[in-house]
Design an enzyme around this catalytic site. Sequence first.
Site, PDB file in Angstrom:
ATOM      1  CD  GLU A  26      -6.777   3.335   3.152  1.00  0.00           C
ATOM      2  OE1 GLU A  26      -6.050   2.457   2.662  1.00  0.00           O
ATOM      3  OE2 GLU A  26      -6.482   3.946   4.201  1.00  0.00           O
TER       4      GLU A  26
ATOM      5  CG  ASP B 276      -2.182   1.822   7.377  1.00  0.00           C
ATOM      6  OD1 ASP B 276      -1.074   1.322   7.663  1.00  0.00           O
ATOM      7  OD2 ASP B 276      -3.047   1.205   6.718  1.00  0.00           O
TER       8      ASP B 276
ATOM      9  CB  SER C   5      -0.926   0.007   1.217  1.00  0.00           C
ATOM     10  OG  SER C   5      -1.869  -1.026   1.115  1.00  0.00           O
TER      11      SER C   5
ATOM     12  CG  ASP D   4      -5.424  -4.429   2.028  1.00  0.00           C
ATOM     13  OD1 ASP D   4      -5.074  -5.301   1.205  1.00  0.00           O
ATOM     14  OD2 ASP D   4      -4.686  -4.048   2.956  1.00  0.00           O
TER      15      ASP D   4
ATOM     16  CG  ASP E 227      -3.618   0.457  -2.304  1.00  0.00           C
ATOM     17  OD1 ASP E 227      -4.599  -0.305  -2.378  1.00  0.00           O
ATOM     18  OD2 ASP E 227      -3.030   0.704  -1.236  1.00  0.00           O
ATOM     19  CG  HIS E 228      -2.722  -3.522  -3.287  1.00  0.00           C
ATOM     20  ND1 HIS E 228      -3.525  -4.350  -2.534  1.00  0.00           N
ATOM     21  CD2 HIS E 228      -2.166  -2.644  -2.419  1.00  0.00           C
ATOM     22  CE1 HIS E 228      -3.439  -3.984  -1.269  1.00  0.00           C
ATOM     23  NE2 HIS E 228      -2.635  -2.954  -1.168  1.00  0.00           N
TER      24      HIS E 228
HETATM   25 ZN   LIG Z   1      -2.888  -5.154   2.244  1.00  0.00          ZN
END
Ligand SMILES: [Zn+2]
Length: 370
Positions: free
Chosen positions: A240, A96, A45, A245, A287-288
Amino acid sequence: MGPSHRELTRLATIGQDGELVMDQLRYAGVVHTDPDDPDEPVTDSAAGATAYASGVRTYNGAIGVDAQGRPVPTLPERARAAGKASGLVTTAQVTDASPAAFGAHVPDRGAQSEIARQYLEESKPDVILGGGEDRWLPPGNPGAYPDHPPTDPTEQSSSGRGDLIARAEQLGYDYVSTRAELQASGARKLLGLFANEEMFEQRAEGQGDIYAPVVPLDEMTQKALGVLSQDRDGFFLVVEEEGIDEFAHRNNAGKVIQTGQALDRAVDVARRFAATHPGTLIVVAADHETGGLAIENVDAADESGGGVSAEDGPFTVAGTSLQFSVDWTSGNHSAESTPLTAEGPGARALARVQKNTEVHDAILEAMRLR
Ligand SMILES: [Zn+2]
């Protein structure tokens, strides 16, 4: 939040004949998420957020620094330099990796108290809302959220930079720790910390998994927009939903659905705001991908035996009697490309296949900061 996370949330929430709010935005694109890391081809991240925030590919763990460790300016910092306001909203710790990359520059994402210090003394976002109170208070000062709570006895105040909440108040922030205090605040600079760490408990299903944030993400988003939109020069806000995630790491699809719904409500707030503020660009991105998630028909003779992958479900397609299961192939991030949707000035430039760094470039262009 990969393609399957969005589809999972859509099927379980809307069914086959409607769209999530995030999927109703006018333009759609696809994003490559590759970091520039000497050891790992799959992003974390920190590198993922740095790409969006600063337009550079960098190594995993990097916060606002390039692959050589040099600080790189972020979108909120550029916005601030142009007289605009900025804000960070998350259900994670506000320090974070994802929010941090928009407001700090450190070589290692673990330095969360230093990240908080940089917010206050260097990048100066006008609004900071989320969890992570433990990173703002020194050991022995529990703050509004007690040390060692029963939901997670390991949590305790751990700031290595002194009492950063007191520092924030010295610098003019209104500090709030409850939903009522947040609603009541009329301040133009706002720090809200609503949990020791994340604003939820990320566990496997039935093992203490909790998603019930003290302030829902859409309410934090609404408040942030109300504060930031008072700046006539405009603003940059990043919002966010961290639970998507975190619960994917735990292969907990039920909670991925719930957190996906929470994100969609926040997008709805943003979209309603944009309807009355037509200069607003909204970008929904990730982000992924996490978990290597696949959506499947329910099949008792599935391939998942032998520890190859983890079955989860079944879940019901909303409005039907159809059921589906999902298959997790990993407890980690994957290199799957992520979907992006966008609407507003400059959004059309995002309707293509692109690197995450190019998303940054398009937003910079849309804000006329190039
Ligand atoms: Zn993660």
